[in-house]
Enzyme design. Sequence first.
Site, PDB file in Angstrom:
ATOM      1  CG  HIS A 268      -1.101   6.912  -3.429  1.00  0.00           C
ATOM      2  ND1 HIS A 268      -0.941   7.214  -4.756  1.00  0.00           N
ATOM      3  CD2 HIS A 268      -1.331   5.574  -3.398  1.00  0.00           C
ATOM      4  CE1 HIS A 268      -1.058   6.118  -5.489  1.00  0.00           C
ATOM      5  NE2 HIS A 268      -1.289   5.114  -4.692  1.00  0.00           N
TER       6      HIS A 268
ATOM      7  CG  ASP B  59      -8.821   4.425  -7.365  1.00  0.00           C
ATOM      8  OD1 ASP B  59      -9.167   4.986  -6.304  1.00  0.00           O
ATOM      9  OD2 ASP B  59      -7.679   3.966  -7.568  1.00  0.00           O
TER      10      ASP B  59
ATOM     11  CE  LYS C 219      -5.714   5.864  -4.751  1.00  0.00           C
ATOM     12  NZ  LYS C 219      -5.800   5.702  -6.212  1.00  0.00           N
TER      13      LYS C 219
ATOM     14  CE1 TYR D   3      -1.732   4.738  -9.202  1.00  0.00           C
ATOM     15  CE2 TYR D   3      -3.985   5.138  -9.918  1.00  0.00           C
ATOM     16  CZ  TYR D   3      -3.089   4.561  -9.030  1.00  0.00           C
ATOM     17  OH  TYR D   3      -3.563   3.810  -7.988  1.00  0.00           O
TER      18      TYR D   3
END
Length: 284
Positions: free
Chosen positions: A106, A43, A73, A48
Amino acid sequence: MEYIKLNDGNIIPPIGFGTYKATEQEGIESVKQALKNGYRLLDGAARYENEEAVGKGIKESGLSREDVFITTKVWREHLGYEETKKAFYTSLKQLGLDYIDLYLIHWPANYKNFGDNWKKVNADTWRALEDLQEEGKIKSIGVSNFLVEHLEALLETAKVIPAINQIEFHPGYWQQEVKEYCDNKNIIVEAWSPFARGRVFNNELLQKIAEKHKKSIPQICLKWCLQHHVIPIPKSTTVDRIIDNIDIFDFELTEKEMLEINEIPQIGFSGELPNEWPDRLPAS
């Protein structure tokens, strides 16, 4: 591990490996360790800022592409039809892949930041995901942090029902209303922050149940998610914890234990609310 069938016919592993904060070489190594020890669902997210590391970890693992289920996402600053498509292809390039198994919105657009236009922004973003899925670039599409009101609005125009809704879900905060709505729509729930960022580790009830089953508190939390038919997404860069988190398929919680854990008072809630950003920016 018995895979879960999504509402689009695709299958997904019952537990994932979270890559938030897994950056650079540490990120590459943690992905490799996760895959080595049995995880098959990764994931990730553009936010990130580690998609390149995740992609390298997959390649260096030696596993074939088809054996790894990869999620990423689109971040809140790239909502809308054209922006979402651009963001998707950026992620695809960063990961070094030809397709994505699961692509999520997201966080939803909301009234606070988009006014009366929030429904259209989410609808346009979703239409981009639907088109990318139809083109074969994405296998499954879904959302993250969508409350019932966001899902209901999305379904007014959606051609495809989301396969997944990834939400904050852990003992002490499990968003029962959202979970029940998703169940009724055949939308699988995924759990981010299944350990409430460590705030459940001192809970006496969880300690008692863990001792009874000769398991750790994290393992109890993950099993509780699984028995709610929720896919937990634990994250760690420590090999021992990576291994511990997936060692949850050899025991069952009793119905009484499940109910007791359900009743744990609110603990570990992140405070991150889909209708309040960006005053409080989410960390995952």
